[in-house]
Design a protein around this motif. Structure first.
Motif, PDB file in Angstrom:
ATOM      1  N   ALA A   1      13.062 -10.609   6.410  1.00  0.00           N
ATOM      2  CA  ALA A   1      14.402 -11.193   6.367  1.00  0.00           C
ATOM      3  C   ALA A   1      14.947 -11.176   4.948  1.00  0.00           C
ATOM      4  O   ALA A   1      16.131 -10.868   4.718  1.00  0.00           O
ATOM      5  CB  ALA A   1      14.360 -12.618   6.909  1.00  0.00           C
ATOM      6  N   TYR A   2      14.093 -11.502   3.981  1.00  0.00           N
ATOM      7  CA  TYR A   2      14.528 -11.482   2.574  1.00  0.00           C
ATOM      8  C   TYR A   2      14.980 -10.086   2.173  1.00  0.00           C
ATOM      9  O   TYR A   2      16.063  -9.905   1.595  1.00  0.00           O
ATOM     10  CB  TYR A   2      13.382 -11.946   1.675  1.00  0.00           C
ATOM     11  N   LEU A   3      14.154  -9.064   2.450  1.00  0.00           N
ATOM     12  CA  LEU A   3      14.485  -7.700   2.039  1.00  0.00           C
ATOM     13  C   LEU A   3      15.727  -7.184   2.753  1.00  0.00           C
ATOM     14  O   LEU A   3      16.551  -6.486   2.156  1.00  0.00           O
ATOM     15  CB  LEU A   3      13.298  -6.774   2.301  1.00  0.00           C
ATOM     16  N   ALA A   4      15.875  -7.526   4.040  1.00  0.00           N
ATOM     17  CA  ALA A   4      17.042  -7.067   4.790  1.00  0.00           C
ATOM     18  C   ALA A   4      18.335  -7.583   4.174  1.00  0.00           C
ATOM     19  O   ALA A   4      19.339  -6.858   4.097  1.00  0.00           O
ATOM     20  CB  ALA A   4      16.929  -7.492   6.248  1.00  0.00           C
ATOM     21  N   VAL A   5      18.305  -8.840   3.714  1.00  0.00           N
ATOM     22  CA  VAL A   5      19.513  -9.449   3.134  1.00  0.00           C
ATOM     23  C   VAL A   5      19.724  -8.979   1.695  1.00  0.00           C
ATOM     24  O   VAL A   5      20.815  -8.526   1.335  1.00  0.00           O
ATOM     25  CB  VAL A   5      19.409 -10.988   3.190  1.00  0.00           C
ATOM     26  N   ARG A   6      18.692  -9.070   0.864  1.00  0.00           N
ATOM     27  CA  ARG A   6      18.854  -8.764  -0.559  1.00  0.00           C
ATOM     28  C   ARG A   6      19.027  -7.280  -0.828  1.00  0.00           C
ATOM     29  O   ARG A   6      19.731  -6.889  -1.759  1.00  0.00           O
ATOM     30  CB  ARG A   6      17.654  -9.295  -1.352  1.00  0.00           C
ATOM     31  N   TRP A   7      18.392  -6.444  -0.019  1.00  0.00           N
ATOM     32  CA  TRP A   7      18.462  -5.001  -0.257  1.00  0.00           C
ATOM     33  C   TRP A   7      19.456  -4.308   0.686  1.00  0.00           C
ATOM     34  O   TRP A   7      19.608  -3.093   0.623  1.00  0.00           O
ATOM     35  CB  TRP A   7      17.084  -4.367  -0.087  1.00  0.00           C
ATOM     36  N   HIS A   8      20.081  -5.076   1.587  1.00  0.00           N
ATOM     37  CA  HIS A   8      21.054  -4.532   2.542  1.00  0.00           C
ATOM     38  C   HIS A   8      20.414  -3.409   3.374  1.00  0.00           C
ATOM     39  O   HIS A   8      20.921  -2.284   3.455  1.00  0.00           O
ATOM     40  CB  HIS A   8      22.298  -4.012   1.820  1.00  0.00           C
ATOM     41  N   LEU A   9      19.309  -3.733   4.018  1.00  0.00           N
ATOM     42  CA  LEU A   9      18.543  -2.752   4.779  1.00  0.00           C
ATOM     43  C   LEU A   9      18.747  -2.926   6.276  1.00  0.00           C
ATOM     44  O   LEU A   9      19.091  -4.009   6.762  1.00  0.00           O
ATOM     45  CB  LEU A   9      17.051  -2.898   4.459  1.00  0.00           C
ATOM     46  N   VAL A  10      18.513  -1.836   7.001  1.00  0.00           N
ATOM     47  CA  VAL A  10      18.481  -1.882   8.466  1.00  0.00           C
ATOM     48  C   VAL A  10      17.109  -2.387   8.883  1.00  0.00           C
ATOM     49  O   VAL A  10      16.083  -1.857   8.452  1.00  0.00           O
ATOM     50  CB  VAL A  10      18.752  -0.495   9.064  1.00  0.00           C
TER      51      VAL A  10
ATOM     52  N   THR B   1       0.858  -1.188   0.000  1.00  0.00           N
ATOM     53  CA  THR B   1       0.000   0.000   0.000  1.00  0.00           C
ATOM     54  C   THR B   1       0.890   1.233   0.000  1.00  0.00           C
ATOM     55  O   THR B   1       1.851   1.314   0.765  1.00  0.00           O
ATOM     56  CB  THR B   1      -0.931   0.007   1.221  1.00  0.00           C
ATOM     57  N   VAL B   2       0.551   2.203  -0.846  1.00  0.00           N
ATOM     58  CA  VAL B   2       1.420   3.362  -1.063  1.00  0.00           C
ATOM     59  C   VAL B   2       0.638   4.653  -0.811  1.00  0.00           C
ATOM     60  O   VAL B   2      -0.084   5.132  -1.705  1.00  0.00           O
ATOM     61  CB  VAL B   2       1.990   3.364  -2.497  1.00  0.00           C
ATOM     62  N   PRO B   3       0.757   5.239   0.387  1.00  0.00           N
ATOM     63  CA  PRO B   3       0.152   6.554   0.617  1.00  0.00           C
ATOM     64  C   PRO B   3       1.054   7.690   0.133  1.00  0.00           C
ATOM     65  O   PRO B   3       0.594   8.787  -0.158  1.00  0.00           O
ATOM     66  CB  PRO B   3      -0.012   6.597   2.137  1.00  0.00           C
ATOM     67  N   CYS B   4       2.361   7.413   0.076  1.00  0.00           N
ATOM     68  CA  CYS B   4       3.344   8.390  -0.385  1.00  0.00           C
ATOM     69  C   CYS B   4       4.530   7.619  -0.960  1.00  0.00           C
ATOM     70  O   CYS B   4       4.705   6.431  -0.697  1.00  0.00           O
ATOM     71  CB  CYS B   4       3.800   9.305   0.760  1.00  0.00           C
ATOM     72  N   VAL B   5       5.345   8.305  -1.757  1.00  0.00           N
ATOM     73  CA  VAL B   5       6.471   7.661  -2.427  1.00  0.00           C
ATOM     74  C   VAL B   5       7.744   7.851  -1.606  1.00  0.00           C
ATOM     75  O   VAL B   5       8.068   8.968  -1.198  1.00  0.00           O
ATOM     76  CB  VAL B   5       6.674   8.242  -3.844  1.00  0.00           C
ATOM     77  N   VAL B   6       8.433   6.765  -1.365  1.00  0.00           N
ATOM     78  CA  VAL B   6       9.758   6.798  -0.726  1.00  0.00           C
ATOM     79  C   VAL B   6      10.767   6.410  -1.789  1.00  0.00           C
ATOM     80  O   VAL B   6      10.788   5.268  -2.255  1.00  0.00           O
ATOM     81  CB  VAL B   6       9.820   5.826   0.473  1.00  0.00           C
ATOM     82  N   ASP B   7      11.597   7.366  -2.192  1.00  0.00           N
ATOM     83  CA  ASP B   7      12.514   7.132  -3.312  1.00  0.00           C
ATOM     84  C   ASP B   7      13.506   6.014  -3.026  1.00  0.00           C
ATOM     85  O   ASP B   7      13.814   5.207  -3.899  1.00  0.00           O
ATOM     86  CB  ASP B   7      13.263   8.415  -3.658  1.00  0.00           C
ATOM     87  N   ARG B   8      14.013   5.970  -1.820  1.00  0.00           N
ATOM     88  CA  ARG B   8      15.006   4.942  -1.502  1.00  0.00           C
ATOM     89  C   ARG B   8      14.745   4.383  -0.112  1.00  0.00           C
ATOM     90  O   ARG B   8      14.744   5.123   0.882  1.00  0.00           O
ATOM     91  CB  ARG B   8      16.425   5.511  -1.576  1.00  0.00           C
ATOM     92  N   VAL B   9      14.520   3.103  -0.038  1.00  0.00           N
ATOM     93  CA  VAL B   9      14.264   2.428   1.235  1.00  0.00           C
ATOM     94  C   VAL B   9      15.591   2.067   1.881  1.00  0.00           C
ATOM     95  O   VAL B   9      16.420   1.372   1.275  1.00  0.00           O
ATOM     96  CB  VAL B   9      13.404   1.167   1.016  1.00  0.00           C
ATOM     97  N   GLU B  10      15.796   2.534   3.102  1.00  0.00           N
ATOM     98  CA  GLU B  10      17.019   2.226   3.848  1.00  0.00           C
ATOM     99  C   GLU B  10      16.726   1.460   5.130  1.00  0.00           C
ATOM    100  O   GLU B  10      17.538   0.653   5.569  1.00  0.00           O
ATOM    101  CB  GLU B  10      17.768   3.532   4.199  1.00  0.00           C
ATOM    102  N   ARG B  11      15.565   1.735   5.741  1.00  0.00           N
ATOM    103  CA  ARG B  11      15.221   1.117   7.022  1.00  0.00           C
ATOM    104  C   ARG B  11      13.821   0.516   6.928  1.00  0.00           C
ATOM    105  O   ARG B  11      12.905   1.159   6.427  1.00  0.00           O
ATOM    106  CB  ARG B  11      15.268   2.144   8.154  1.00  0.00           C
ATOM    107  N   ILE B  12      13.672  -0.696   7.418  1.00  0.00           N
ATOM    108  CA  ILE B  12      12.352  -1.329   7.432  1.00  0.00           C
ATOM    109  C   ILE B  12      11.977  -1.700   8.864  1.00  0.00           C
ATOM    110  O   ILE B  12      12.843  -2.001   9.701  1.00  0.00           O
ATOM    111  CB  ILE B  12      12.301  -2.584   6.536  1.00  0.00           C
ATOM    112  N   LEU B  13      10.685  -1.643   9.128  1.00  0.00           N
ATOM    113  CA  LEU B  13      10.155  -2.020  10.432  1.00  0.00           C
ATOM    114  C   LEU B  13       9.213  -3.197  10.257  1.00  0.00           C
ATOM    115  O   LEU B  13       8.284  -3.153   9.442  1.00  0.00           O
ATOM    116  CB  LEU B  13       9.399  -0.849  11.062  1.00  0.00           C
ATOM    117  N   LEU B  14       9.447  -4.257  11.014  1.00  0.00           N
ATOM    118  CA  LEU B  14       8.574  -5.435  11.015  1.00  0.00           C
ATOM    119  C   LEU B  14       7.689  -5.389  12.240  1.00  0.00           C
ATOM    120  O   LEU B  14       8.191  -5.344  13.380  1.00  0.00           O
ATOM    121  CB  LEU B  14       9.410  -6.718  11.023  1.00  0.00           C
ATOM    122  N   ALA B  15       6.359  -5.384  12.030  1.00  0.00           N
ATOM    123  CA  ALA B  15       5.414  -5.503  13.140  1.00  0.00           C
ATOM    124  C   ALA B  15       5.146  -6.991  13.356  1.00  0.00           C
ATOM    125  O   ALA B  15       4.554  -7.645  12.499  1.00  0.00           O
ATOM    126  CB  ALA B  15       4.126  -4.761  12.812  1.00  0.00           C
TER     127      ALA B  15
END
Length: 570
Positions: free
Chosen positions: A470-479, A441-455
């Motif tokens: 876990a997949y995104l953290a490894v493949r995208w090198h995210l916090v 779901t996209v309420p606004c555009v985030v040009d570059r994802v650096e940090r993700i939060l898992l609920a």
């Protein structure tokens, strides 16, 4: 032959009458089952499978249950060699009596095709031998060779298919050039389709100077087209759903299914998409309930449905095809912009969907302008995109296409409101509950994802969100940060440890936050504190739609804040 004593002849006559009665009963039962109990006519079988003499006649014992046909008397006996004619009693009885006679039996004469035998001389001896419970009988065997495998269990219809197989192999020579290849099918007419596939492949591969022969093209088709699709069929486990079919059956069906989906959807459908659609499409009772129950009252999708029929390779991309509904309005391109921003990190193919109300609007200049702008925006980002136009309710159009994609991306303009009636009327809620793929779901555009939060609350759908995070953290090198919001009845530490254990086993570092209180507010607060660019959470925990109408959903409450892009996992 000497005339037998009346006692033995009378007993043989009684045996004959009993077998005639059994033959009539077997004939009735097989007709009721829609089957045939006829012996196979040798000459028709020989012509069908293109069998030719392959050696000299040999004397040996052969199994009686492998004798399935006759050269000239296939109307006189059934498949079990029970007599069918009342006027045949005298000859049958004489053969029966001769068992005890010093003269004995001479060997019968048969033709052999594959593992099946056809009687040239000795039909009555075979019938009597089976009545006496014998396993084998001595025979002069003339072998015939056929490219098609023939076994005693085959029906005439299966023999006809085997004959088509023999003709196919004769043309393509695949049995010689690709030893061990198995291209058997269970439906007549399939080999004509295979030959068309090979011819199309040959035309696509040919150059102005050179064109391959049919056997050469067949080998290239087998290696480059057929075998990869069969590997996909094995990977998806399609034969489990169609246990009486062959891999070649499914290859033909998958090709036909892909062509039909491409025509219906307006997108170029891959074989992987067609395979996923084939295994996830409801059948039987499930399909009937889906048609009868209103969309907004359907049960939520079970946890893990989005990857149940797929083997996720850690070395491959998780999201390739992404469904992107677009309205064509000035602010309606946010979701596509967000998806294209992901193209820097994930190999994606955006599949646009513009939904209109009438068939006239479908071909209008305005609709075609939306399609063209979609394709141009994708091209400007260096991505190949496609866009289709469909008529009907937008939530139904999106739902029907979710089986063709890996992810659904939706712009959030009108999140479900808190009241039960508003939830019931919300098309977005229906999509979120019933989509078999994760929804972005996209309420606004985030040009570059650096940090993700898992609920994460430890529920089954939260486990799916944990897998994706876990997949995104490894493949995208995210916090990665993990927030757990629980009431007083549950142990926050125990739930946190489950997420910690999963991530630690995969060498994924993460921060952990434990909150109490109203879940949606706590999750948004954690997202702000960690400056997260993307939220990942599980979908509706209640499969019962009425429970969600009354109780509500944390996912809906989070969407109402419209703070950041959110992936809701099933």
């Amino acid at each position: 032959m000497a005339e037998p004593p009346d006692g033995r002849m009378t007993a043989a006559l009684h045996d004959f009458q009993r077998l005639r009665w059994r033959a009539d009963i077997e004939h009735l039962l097989t007709r009721l089952r829609g089957q045939s109990d006829d012996l196979l006519p040798f000459e028709e079988v020989r012509q069908r499978v293109r069998a030719t003499i392959a050696g000299d006649r040999q004397l040996r014992d052969i199994p009686l249950d492998a004798i399935v046909g006759s050269v000239g008397r296939y109307h006189d006996f059934n498949r079990s060699f029970l007599p069918r004619r009342d006027d045949d009693w005298q000859r049958w009885a004489r053969v029966m009596v001769s068992v005890d006679n010093l003269h004995g039996w001479p060997p019968i004469e048969v033709y052999q095709i594959g593992d099946a035998y056809f009687v040239l001389d000795g039909n009555h001896r075979v019938s009597v031998a089976r009545q006496l419970g014998m396993d084998h009988i001595q025979a002069y065997v003339t072998p015939l060779r056929s490219r098609a495998p023939i076994d005693p269990s085959m029906t005439l219809e299966e023999i006809i298919i085997a004959g088509e197989y023999a003709a196919f192999l004769e043309l393509t020579q695949l049995d010689e050039r690709r030893p061990g290849c198995d291209l058997r099918v269970t439906i007549a007419g399939q080999y004509e389709k295979l030959l068309r596939h090979i011819e199309q492949f040959r035309q696509q591969s040919s150059t102005a100077d050179q064109s391959a022969s049919l056997p050469e093209a067949a080998c290239a088709w087998y290696d480059q087209m057929y075998q990869p699709i069969v590997d996909l069929i094995r990977e998806r486990g399609l034969l489990r759903d169609f246990p009486k079919r062959t891999e070649t059956d499914l290859y033909v069906w998958l090709c036909d299914h892909r062509d039909e989906l491409t025509k219906q959807s307006g997108w170029e459908i891959s074989f992987a998409q067609a395979a996923d659609n084939l295994v996830t499409t409801p059948r039987g009772t499930e399909q009937l309930l889906e048609r009868v129950i209103p969309d907004n009252l359907e049960p939520a999708v079970p946890a893990g449905s989005w990857r149940r029929h797929r083997r996720i390779d850690p070395a491959s991309w998780l999201f390739h095809e992404i469904l992107v509904p677009v309205s064509g309005n000035a602010d309606g391109w946010k979701v596509l912009d967000q998806v294209l921003a992901w193209a820097q990190r994930e190999t994606i193919r955006p599949l646009g969907l513009h939904v209109v109300r009438t068939k006239h609007q479908r071909t209008s200049a305005a609709a075609q302008a939306v399609v063209q702008e979609f394709i141009e925006r994708c091209a400007a980002a260096g991505v190949h995109g496609e866009c289709a136009v469909e008529v009907g309710p937008i939530d139904r159009a999106i739902r029907e296409r979710t089986r063709l994609v890996d992810l659904v991306a939706i712009q959030v303009n009108h999140p479900p409101r808190p009241s039960p009636m508003a939830r019931l009327a919300s098309g977005l809620r229906t999509i979120l509950r019933c989509s078999i793929r994760p929804v972005l779901t996209v309420p606004c555009v985030v040009d570059r994802v650096e940090r993700i939060l898992l609920a994460y609350d430890g529920s089954r759908k939260a486990e799916e969100a944990l897998y994706l995070a876990a997949y995104l953290a490894v493949r995208w090198h995210l916090v990665l940060n993990v927030v757990t919001v629980l009431d007083g009845q549950a142990s926050a530490e125990a739930v946190r440890l489950r997420a910690f254990s999963y991530l630690e086993q995969r060498n994924i570092a993460a921060g952990y936050i434990v909150e109490r209180g109203e879940p949606a507010s706590a999750i948004i607060f954690a997202a702000e504190q960690t400056r997260s660019d993307l939220l990942i959470m599980g979908g509706y925990s209640h499969r019962d739609p009425f429970s969600d109408l009354v109780i509500g959903s944390t996912a809906e409450a989070v969407l109402r804040t419209r703070r950041l892009p959110t992936i809701i996992c099933q």
